[in-house]
Every structure is written in structure tokens, then in C-alpha cells.
Scaffold this motif. Structure first.
Motif, mmCIF file in Angstrom:
data_model
loop_
_atom_site.group_PDB
_atom_site.id
_atom_site.type_symbol
_atom_site.label_atom_id
_atom_site.label_comp_id
_atom_site.label_asym_id
_atom_site.label_seq_id
_atom_site.Cartn_x
_atom_site.Cartn_y
_atom_site.Cartn_z
ATOM 1 N N GLY A 8 7.920 -10.669 -27.636
ATOM 2 C CA GLY A 8 7.642 -12.389 -28.190
ATOM 3 C C GLY A 8 8.691 -12.768 -28.433
ATOM 4 N N GLY A 9 8.647 -13.803 -28.218
ATOM 5 C CA GLY A 9 10.074 -15.329 -27.911
ATOM 6 C C GLY A 9 9.518 -16.111 -26.743
ATOM 7 N N GLY A 10 10.484 -16.513 -26.821
ATOM 8 C CA GLY A 10 10.110 -17.382 -25.600
ATOM 9 C C GLY A 10 10.925 -19.256 -25.343
ATOM 10 N N LEU A 11 10.781 -19.737 -24.125
ATOM 11 C CA LEU A 11 11.070 -20.975 -24.348
ATOM 12 C C LEU A 11 9.986 -21.827 -24.854
ATOM 13 C CD1 LEU A 11 12.976 -23.205 -23.953
ATOM 14 C CD2 LEU A 11 12.822 -23.162 -21.771
ATOM 15 N N SER A 21 6.515 -10.144 -32.312
ATOM 16 C CA SER A 21 6.240 -8.746 -33.620
ATOM 17 C C SER A 21 6.593 -8.040 -33.328
ATOM 18 C CB SER A 21 4.559 -8.079 -32.424
ATOM 19 O OG SER A 21 5.286 -7.712 -31.233
ATOM 20 N N CYS A 22 6.562 -7.323 -34.240
ATOM 21 C CA CYS A 22 7.590 -6.015 -34.478
ATOM 22 C C CYS A 22 7.243 -4.822 -34.483
ATOM 23 C CB CYS A 22 8.478 -6.187 -35.249
ATOM 24 S SG CYS A 22 10.067 -5.491 -36.435
ATOM 25 N N GLN A 23 6.591 -3.969 -34.251
ATOM 26 C CA GLN A 23 5.842 -2.780 -34.218
ATOM 27 C C GLN A 23 7.256 -0.963 -34.229
ATOM 28 O OE1 GLN A 23 4.894 -0.559 -30.982
ATOM 29 N NE2 GLN A 23 2.849 1.095 -31.842
ATOM 30 N N GLY A 24 7.482 -0.582 -35.395
ATOM 31 C CA GLY A 24 8.057 0.422 -36.138
ATOM 32 C C GLY A 24 7.160 1.544 -35.552
ATOM 33 N N THR A 25 7.729 2.983 -35.400
ATOM 34 C CA THR A 25 7.897 4.496 -34.882
ATOM 35 C C THR A 25 8.997 5.242 -35.658
ATOM 36 O OG1 THR A 25 9.274 4.257 -33.003
ATOM 37 C CG2 THR A 25 6.688 3.686 -32.521
ATOM 38 N N GLY A 26 8.411 6.322 -35.486
ATOM 39 C CA GLY A 26 9.120 7.653 -36.049
ATOM 40 C C GLY A 26 9.335 7.273 -37.530
ATOM 41 N N ARG A 80 0.043 -8.370 -40.952
ATOM 42 C CA ARG A 80 0.697 -6.852 -40.151
ATOM 43 C C ARG A 80 -0.435 -6.419 -40.230
ATOM 44 N NH1 ARG A 80 3.174 -5.458 -46.287
ATOM 45 N NH2 ARG A 80 1.816 -6.282 -47.430
ATOM 46 N N ASP A 81 -0.563 -5.568 -39.172
ATOM 47 C CA ASP A 81 -1.304 -4.504 -38.343
ATOM 48 C C ASP A 81 -0.815 -3.075 -39.085
ATOM 49 O OD1 ASP A 81 -3.239 -2.352 -37.689
ATOM 50 O OD2 ASP A 81 -3.906 -3.968 -35.868
ATOM 51 N N HIS A 82 -1.916 -2.070 -39.784
ATOM 52 C CA HIS A 82 -1.261 -0.900 -40.888
ATOM 53 C C HIS A 82 -1.207 0.091 -39.332
ATOM 54 C CE1 HIS A 82 0.533 -1.535 -44.764
ATOM 55 N NE2 HIS A 82 -1.037 -2.604 -44.949
ATOM 56 N N VAL A 87 4.315 -5.574 -37.299
ATOM 57 C CA VAL A 87 4.123 -7.074 -38.486
ATOM 58 C C VAL A 87 4.543 -8.234 -37.102
ATOM 59 C CG1 VAL A 87 5.217 -6.144 -40.205
ATOM 60 C CG2 VAL A 87 6.402 -6.884 -38.975
ATOM 61 N N TYR A 88 3.942 -9.356 -37.817
ATOM 62 C CA TYR A 88 4.152 -10.668 -36.667
ATOM 63 C C TYR A 88 4.595 -11.706 -37.400
ATOM 64 C CZ TYR A 88 0.349 -7.869 -34.360
ATOM 65 O OH TYR A 88 -0.148 -6.313 -33.516
ATOM 66 N N LEU A 89 5.047 -13.078 -36.674
ATOM 67 C CA LEU A 89 5.559 -13.810 -37.724
ATOM 68 C C LEU A 89 4.964 -15.133 -37.062
ATOM 69 C CD1 LEU A 89 7.755 -14.931 -39.400
ATOM 70 C CD2 LEU A 89 9.111 -15.367 -37.689
#
Length: 133
Positions: A8-11, A21-26, A80-82, A87-89
Motif C-alpha cells: 500500500g501507500g502511494g501518491l 497493510s502489514c502482514q506478519g509471517t513466522g 486487523r484480520d487475525h 493489520v491495516y491503517l
């Protein structure tokens, strides 16, 4: 240890919306508090308590508390989506002063000090948000 991947992000123009968004793994999503920070580079670099990253918002590890910086409260919302470990902003009514690189972070079983970048154990790669006037 958790690894974080941002998207995500942009101009955009002032008043527009973005939802990085931010996805976690591990590691288990439930083991971490999750936060968002922003940072300015080059000649715009700034210093805050705990370093060069300014606190934006965070979910605590337990209790489900959500915290926001005064500068974004009422405009930005975390969710957030478990199931997706993500997580989203949600960033509404963006302003030129919101222009920065946004980072998501994860703090292992943390409920306090979530507004200090030094308390986070892992970071995403960062995503640029640019808001034109």
C-alpha cells in the motif's frame, strides 16, 4: 521471530484516503502488539522521543486496546484480520504533513511503551505516502 511485509501507500492529493497493510509471517499473530510509525528522510529528518520514528498508532498485545497519536486521531484507524495475520491503517482526510515513510512494527507480548519505536522487535520494509496540496 515474526517478519513483516508491507503493502500500500502511494501518491495522493490532500483529502484522499489510503489503506496500507502489514502482514506478519513466522510467528503467531496473537503474540505481538502491532504498531504504525512514520519517518522522514534526508533534509526533513526529525527526532522524537525514542528515535527518528514518530508514533502513529498501536494495538496492545492483551486487552485489545488501541492507541493513536494526537496528530492522526479521528483521521486514521487501525484494524486487523487475525486469519490473515494482517493489520491495516485506514488513512482518511490525508494532509501534506502526513507525507512520510510509514513503518509497521511488532512488539512481543507488549502492552506498554507502544509509542516508543525502541520497544519493537521487528519492522516492515516501509512504504512511502506522499500527499500533495
Amino acid at each position: 521471530q515474526v517478519k513483516l511485509l508491507q503493502a500500500g501507500g502511494g501518491l495522493v492529493q490532500a483529502g484522499a484516503t489510503l489503506k496500507p497493510s502489514c502482514q506478519g509471517t513466522g510467528d503467531k499473530f496473537s503474540n505481538y502488539a502491532r504498531g504504525w510509525f512514520r519517518q522522514w528522510a534526508g533534509g526533513e529528518r526529525r527526532n522524537f522521543a525514542g528515535g527518528e520514528r514518530q508514533f502513529v498508532g498501536a494495538f496492545s498485545w492483551s486487552g485489545g486496546n488501541v492507541y493513536y497519536a494526537e496528530s492522526v486521531r479521528g483521521r486514521f484507524t487501525m484494524s486487523r484480520d487475525h486469519a490473515k495475520n494482517t493489520v491495516y491503517l485506514q488513512m482518511n482526510n490525508l494532509r501534506p504533513e502526513d507525507t512520510a515513510v510509514y513503518y509497521c512494527g511488532a512488539a512481543y507480548k507488549a502492552d506498554y511503551g507502544l509509542n516508543y519505536a525502541a520497544n519493537y522487535d521487528a519492522w516492515g520494509q516501509g512504504t512511502q505516502v506522499t500527499v500533495s496540496s
